[in-house]
Design an enzyme around this catalytic site. Structure first.
Site, short mmCIF file in Angstrom:
data_model
loop_
_atom_site.label_atom_id
_atom_site.label_comp_id
_atom_site.label_asym_id
_atom_site.label_seq_id
_atom_site.Cartn_x
_atom_site.Cartn_y
_atom_site.Cartn_z
N CYS A 74 -2.32 -16.04 -13.36
CA CYS A 74 -2.09 -17.45 -13.67
C CYS A 74 -0.79 -17.55 -14.45
CB CYS A 74 -3.27 -18.01 -14.47
SG CYS A 74 -3.04 -19.72 -15.00
N CYS A 199 0.53 -25.77 -11.96
CA CYS A 199 0.14 -24.42 -11.51
C CYS A 199 1.39 -23.56 -11.52
CB CYS A 199 -0.48 -24.46 -10.12
SG CYS A 199 -0.92 -22.82 -9.49
#
Length: 260
Positions: A74, A199
């Site tokens: 991530c 993101c």
């Protein structure tokens, strides 16, 4: 059991962070993580991360999606955990840490709220019709979309994420509109199973896909706007491989607390 936690956000991508440097990370209660990430019955977050010690690196990052399951890399989480490690006094102006996709280098601004995170090199981009598919630490599907502000990202993203091609492992789905001086990006994330405000691995994938689409080579800088703010991507691209890739953006402490 009481759990002390810190809530961070990077361009609206929010995370629960837990200091686990005093003991090894053993059994993890996935149901508890899912509950803590729940926006009605818990703290609320896109994911949860543990910081642990490592013999060869400054620290190790363990990332879990909002569904409680161990996640892939991530990017915004990586930037937030770097800011957290600075707050804990583990690091100062730069760091080398270990994540699920390998080692990462990051540099930190003086106030500790802007992080430049080096991402993995990428040398493979495939096509699915007019869309681009690549892995920037997590798998991503990138497609151009007009009038993105009013587009139904949730249903369109979900239909791609769960189609026959990607259903088994899942994929993150990114929609991008070229605004000329910047790219506007919206993302449906697997593991969260919804649209997120940002993101990191996704905007990195978008910048690469657009560079390939527009035949941009050399040192490429891309300004990106997401629902949660502004992010910058930099990399070198020789027409075949993306190297020296940096995901740059804010990472800020929201609040800290205790649960349990």
């Amino acid at each position: 059991m009481k759990i002390n936690f810190f809530k961070y956000q990077g361009a609206g991508n929010d995370f629960i962070l837990v200091d686990h440097t005093m003991s090894p990370l053993k059994e993890v209660d996935n149901e508890l993580i899912e509950q803590l990430c729940h926006r009605r019955f818990g703290v609320g977050a896109d994911g949860l991360m543990f910081v642990t010690k490592h013999d060869k690196y400054d620290f190790e990052m363990h990332y879990f999606n909002a569904d409680g399951k161990l996640g892939s890399m991530c990017g915004n989480g990586g930037r937030c955990i770097v800011a957290f490690a600075k707050q804990l006094g583990i690091i100062d102006k730069e760091t080398n840490f270990l994540a699920v996709d390998g080692p990462h280098y990051a540099r930190i601004s003086e106030n500790g709220e802007w992080i430049d995170l080096q991402m993995i090199d990428v040398d493979t981009i495939t096509n699915d019709g007019n869309a681009f598919v690549l892995n920037t630490g997590s798998p991503h599907y990138v497609t151009l979309q007009k009038d993105l502000k009013d587009f139904d990202v949730y249903h369109a993203g979900k239909s791609i994420r769960y189609n026959q091609t990607y259903n088994a492992k899942g994929i993150n789905v990114n929609f991008v509109e070229d605004k000329g001086d910047h790219l506007f990006v919206r993302t449906y994330e697997r593991g969260v199973e919804d649209e997120t405000y940002a993101c990191g691995t996704g905007v990195t994938a978008v910048a690469m896909a657009v560079a390939k689409h527009k035949n941009q080579t050399g040192h490429v800088k891309t300004d990106i706007k997401v629902l949660g703010g502004d992010i910058k991507i930099e990399f070198d691209y020789d027409g075949e491989k993306f190297t020296n890739v940096f995901l740059c953006g804010p990472a800020k402490l929201v609040f800290e607390g205790e649960v349990g």
